[in-house]
Design an enzyme around this catalytic site. Structure first.
Site, PDB file in Angstrom:
ATOM      1  N   SER A  56       0.814  -1.226   0.000  1.00  0.00           N
ATOM      2  CA  SER A  56       0.000   0.000   0.000  1.00  0.00           C
ATOM      3  C   SER A  56       0.849   1.279   0.000  1.00  0.00           C
ATOM      4  O   SER A  56       1.783   1.415   0.791  1.00  0.00           O
ATOM      5  CB  SER A  56      -0.924   0.020   1.220  1.00  0.00           C
ATOM      6  OG  SER A  56      -1.623   1.249   1.246  1.00  0.00           O
TER       7      SER A  56
ATOM      8  N   LYS B  48     -13.940  -4.096   1.809  1.00  0.00           N
ATOM      9  CA  LYS B  48     -14.808  -2.926   1.609  1.00  0.00           C
ATOM     10  C   LYS B  48     -16.286  -3.252   1.847  1.00  0.00           C
ATOM     11  O   LYS B  48     -17.037  -2.418   2.328  1.00  0.00           O
ATOM     12  CB  LYS B  48     -14.611  -2.356   0.201  1.00  0.00           C
ATOM     13  CG  LYS B  48     -13.249  -1.679   0.036  1.00  0.00           C
ATOM     14  CD  LYS B  48     -13.081  -1.081  -1.353  1.00  0.00           C
ATOM     15  CE  LYS B  48     -11.665  -0.559  -1.537  1.00  0.00           C
ATOM     16  NZ  LYS B  48     -11.432   0.001  -2.863  1.00  0.00           N
TER      17      LYS B  48
ATOM     18  N   ASN C 108     -18.053  -7.975 -18.243  1.00  0.00           N
ATOM     19  CA  ASN C 108     -17.352  -8.742 -17.202  1.00  0.00           C
ATOM     20  C   ASN C 108     -17.191 -10.194 -17.620  1.00  0.00           C
ATOM     21  O   ASN C 108     -18.025 -10.744 -18.343  1.00  0.00           O
ATOM     22  CB  ASN C 108     -18.141  -8.667 -15.887  1.00  0.00           C
ATOM     23  CG  ASN C 108     -17.283  -9.071 -14.706  1.00  0.00           C
ATOM     24  OD1 ASN C 108     -16.139  -8.626 -14.590  1.00  0.00           O
ATOM     25  ND2 ASN C 108     -17.802  -9.929 -13.844  1.00  0.00           N
ATOM     26  N   ARG C 109     -16.084 -10.795 -17.165  1.00  0.00           N
ATOM     27  CA  ARG C 109     -15.830 -12.211 -17.474  1.00  0.00           C
ATOM     28  C   ARG C 109     -17.012 -13.076 -17.035  1.00  0.00           C
ATOM     29  O   ARG C 109     -17.500 -13.909 -17.785  1.00  0.00           O
ATOM     30  CB  ARG C 109     -14.547 -12.641 -16.748  1.00  0.00           C
ATOM     31  CG  ARG C 109     -14.229 -14.103 -16.852  1.00  0.00           C
ATOM     32  CD  ARG C 109     -12.962 -14.434 -16.122  1.00  0.00           C
ATOM     33  NE  ARG C 109     -13.034 -14.172 -14.678  1.00  0.00           N
ATOM     34  CZ  ARG C 109     -12.066 -14.458 -13.822  1.00  0.00           C
ATOM     35  NH1 ARG C 109     -10.939 -14.981 -14.248  1.00  0.00           N
ATOM     36  NH2 ARG C 109     -12.211 -14.198 -12.530  1.00  0.00           N
TER      37      ARG C 109
HETATM   38  P1  NDP Z   1     -12.249  -7.277  -7.392  1.00  0.00           P
HETATM   39  O1  NDP Z   1     -11.501  -8.500  -6.973  1.00  0.00           O
HETATM   40  O2  NDP Z   1     -13.399  -6.802  -6.578  1.00  0.00           O
HETATM   41  O3  NDP Z   1     -12.805  -7.491  -8.901  1.00  0.00           O
HETATM   42  C1  NDP Z   1     -11.986  -8.032  -9.886  1.00  0.00           C
HETATM   43  C2  NDP Z   1     -12.619  -7.878 -11.260  1.00  0.00           C
HETATM   44  O4  NDP Z   1     -11.662  -8.305 -12.249  1.00  0.00           O
HETATM   45  C3  NDP Z   1     -13.860  -8.708 -11.483  1.00  0.00           C
HETATM   46  O5  NDP Z   1     -14.708  -8.063 -12.386  1.00  0.00           O
HETATM   47  C4  NDP Z   1     -13.284  -9.984 -12.100  1.00  0.00           C
HETATM   48  O6  NDP Z   1     -14.205 -10.661 -12.929  1.00  0.00           O
HETATM   49  C5  NDP Z   1     -12.192  -9.411 -12.965  1.00  0.00           C
HETATM   50  N1  NDP Z   1     -11.116 -10.379 -13.216  1.00  0.00           N
HETATM   51  C6  NDP Z   1     -10.193 -10.818 -12.331  1.00  0.00           C
HETATM   52  N2  NDP Z   1      -9.344 -11.680 -12.934  1.00  0.00           N
HETATM   53  C7  NDP Z   1      -9.735 -11.788 -14.238  1.00  0.00           C
HETATM   54  C8  NDP Z   1      -9.253 -12.519 -15.352  1.00  0.00           C
HETATM   55  N3  NDP Z   1      -8.193 -13.316 -15.277  1.00  0.00           N
HETATM   56  N4  NDP Z   1      -9.884 -12.377 -16.524  1.00  0.00           N
HETATM   57  C9  NDP Z   1     -10.955 -11.551 -16.618  1.00  0.00           C
HETATM   58  N5  NDP Z   1     -11.465 -10.831 -15.587  1.00  0.00           N
HETATM   59  C10 NDP Z   1     -10.856 -10.946 -14.401  1.00  0.00           C
HETATM   60  O7  NDP Z   1     -11.131  -6.134  -7.528  1.00  0.00           O
HETATM   61  P2  NDP Z   1     -11.360  -4.555  -7.482  1.00  0.00           P
HETATM   62  O8  NDP Z   1     -12.600  -4.248  -8.231  1.00  0.00           O
HETATM   63  O9  NDP Z   1     -11.243  -4.053  -6.109  1.00  0.00           O
HETATM   64  O10 NDP Z   1     -10.061  -4.018  -8.279  1.00  0.00           O
HETATM   65  C11 NDP Z   1     -10.016  -4.071  -9.676  1.00  0.00           C
HETATM   66  C12 NDP Z   1      -8.815  -3.287 -10.182  1.00  0.00           C
HETATM   67  O11 NDP Z   1      -8.933  -1.914  -9.856  1.00  0.00           O
HETATM   68  C13 NDP Z   1      -7.476  -3.758  -9.586  1.00  0.00           C
HETATM   69  O12 NDP Z   1      -6.503  -3.723 -10.600  1.00  0.00           O
HETATM   70  C14 NDP Z   1      -7.179  -2.721  -8.528  1.00  0.00           C
HETATM   71  O13 NDP Z   1      -5.786  -2.572  -8.319  1.00  0.00           O
HETATM   72  C15 NDP Z   1      -7.769  -1.474  -9.174  1.00  0.00           C
HETATM   73  N6  NDP Z   1      -8.173  -0.451  -8.201  1.00  0.00           N
HETATM   74  C16 NDP Z   1      -7.581   0.775  -8.287  1.00  0.00           C
HETATM   75  C17 NDP Z   1      -7.942   1.792  -7.422  1.00  0.00           C
HETATM   76  C18 NDP Z   1      -7.266   3.103  -7.550  1.00  0.00           C
HETATM   77  O14 NDP Z   1      -7.457   3.960  -6.660  1.00  0.00           O
HETATM   78  N7  NDP Z   1      -6.511   3.347  -8.599  1.00  0.00           N
HETATM   79  C19 NDP Z   1      -8.957   1.598  -6.371  1.00  0.00           C
HETATM   80  C20 NDP Z   1      -9.541   0.264  -6.376  1.00  0.00           C
HETATM   81  C21 NDP Z   1      -9.134  -0.721  -7.262  1.00  0.00           C
HETATM   82  P3  NDP Z   1     -15.146 -11.867 -12.397  1.00  0.00           P
HETATM   83  O15 NDP Z   1     -16.383 -11.227 -11.880  1.00  0.00           O
HETATM   84  O16 NDP Z   1     -15.342 -12.681 -13.600  1.00  0.00           O
HETATM   85  O17 NDP Z   1     -14.353 -12.588 -11.323  1.00  0.00           O
END
Ligand code: NDP
Length: 271
Positions: free
Chosen positions: A16, A67, A152-153
């Protein structure tokens, strides 16, 4: 005297940037704060939060994977947390936890103020339906966008999002992403973590398209490089969103808004 102990809680938490970022906010606004990282075992989130505030903590940032549990723990919420069913900032007021979600406004402030882009009337593709996507959809609609498609996947997770948020966006799975151009493409999936590319086609991107990856790291992500190769107008990572969401939390706690552009420049040196 104002309390001055703050922290970010998550699992994992080592990576972080929040402690460095909040110390930069404090330096810039001439405040004196302590800001710690708290690693919480998954089972212990609620008791770790309680311990922190009992020790005199003034405010807490909440990150993955807590969260949603922070939302459930809070007895009162701001409209963004209420919409997202997720909380990234906690304050204890009159013995009640108040939960805020600053992620969405963080994204909007980065796009509007740092990048200088107006989202009004834009056709937007949002990739991902996890916590980050959940936090930004309501604030995007507040910008009077024209259309939002969430790809979304796992379609059932996008359906759940649609059901929870009750806003007029469309959803699709990765196989059904249209081949039309978009004004804005936001990658809110965690695919960039593993350098994976979302299932886009060249026609989705034009010289006018703004491409935004919420993920950030020192090098460009695969998504950012791909968008540049397609000739995208502007391509950004999510460091600005991180700084903007943090600045709103800092303002909630300390009553003063830092100069985020200065902090963004400094923070780039640490990633
Ligand atoms: P979550 O774990 O809540 O969600 C992950 C998402 O990514 C889901 O939609 C999931 O799809 C998808 N996903 C994960 N792996 C794969 C894959 N191999 N292929 C396709 N889809 C995939 O994570 P967050 O929403 O919290 O975070 C998402 C991104 O946003 C991260 O990279 C995080 O670092 C970034 N982030 C950045 C912030 C910032 O302030 N810049 C703040 C918060 C997050 P499925 O539903 O199919 O599992």
């Amino acid at each position: 005297m104002k309390k001055n102990l703050y922290a970010v809680i998550g699992n994992p938490i080592d990576h972080s940037l929040s402690p460095i970022m909040h110390q930069l906010f404090a330096k810039q606004t001439q405040q004196n704060i302590c800001y710690e990282k708290i690693f919480s075992p998954v089972a212990d989130f609620e008791s770790e939060v309680e311990k922190f505030f009992l020790q005199g903590g003034a405010g807490l940032n909440v990150t993955l994977p807590f969260k949603n549990r922070a939302f459930l723990l809070a007895q009162d919420h701001d409209v963004f947390a209420q919409q997202a069913l997720a909380v990234n900032t906690l304050v204890l007021k009159n013995n009640k936890y108040f939960g805020f979600n600053t992620d969405g406004l963080g994204l909007i402030n980065d796009i509007k103020n740092n990048i200088g882009y107006d989202l009004c009337d834009k056709n937007i593709l949002l990739i991902g339906a996890g916590g980050a996507a959940r936090g930004v959809i309501y604030p995007l609609f507040q910008q009077k966008i024209k259309r939002l498609l969430v790809a979304n996947r796992t379609l059932s997770n996008a359906k759940q999002l649609l059901n929870d948020l009750q806003l007029p966006f469309e959803i699709c799975d990765f196989e059904s992403v249209p081949t039309d151009p978009f004004d804005v493409i936001i990658n809110a999936s965690s695919m960039s973590l593993n350098n994976l590319l979302p299932p886009l086609v060249a026609r989705n991107v034009t010289t006018q398209t703004l491409c935004y990856d919420m993920f950030y790291r020192a090098e460009e992500t695969a998504f950012m490089s791909w968008c540049k190769r397609q000739g995208a107008g502007e391509v950004f990572d999510g460091l600005g969103m991180l700084v903007e969401q943090g600045a709103i939390a800092f303002q909630l706690w300390r009553g003063v808004m830092p100069n985020t552009q200065w902090v963004l420049g400094k923070l780039r040196e640490f990633i």
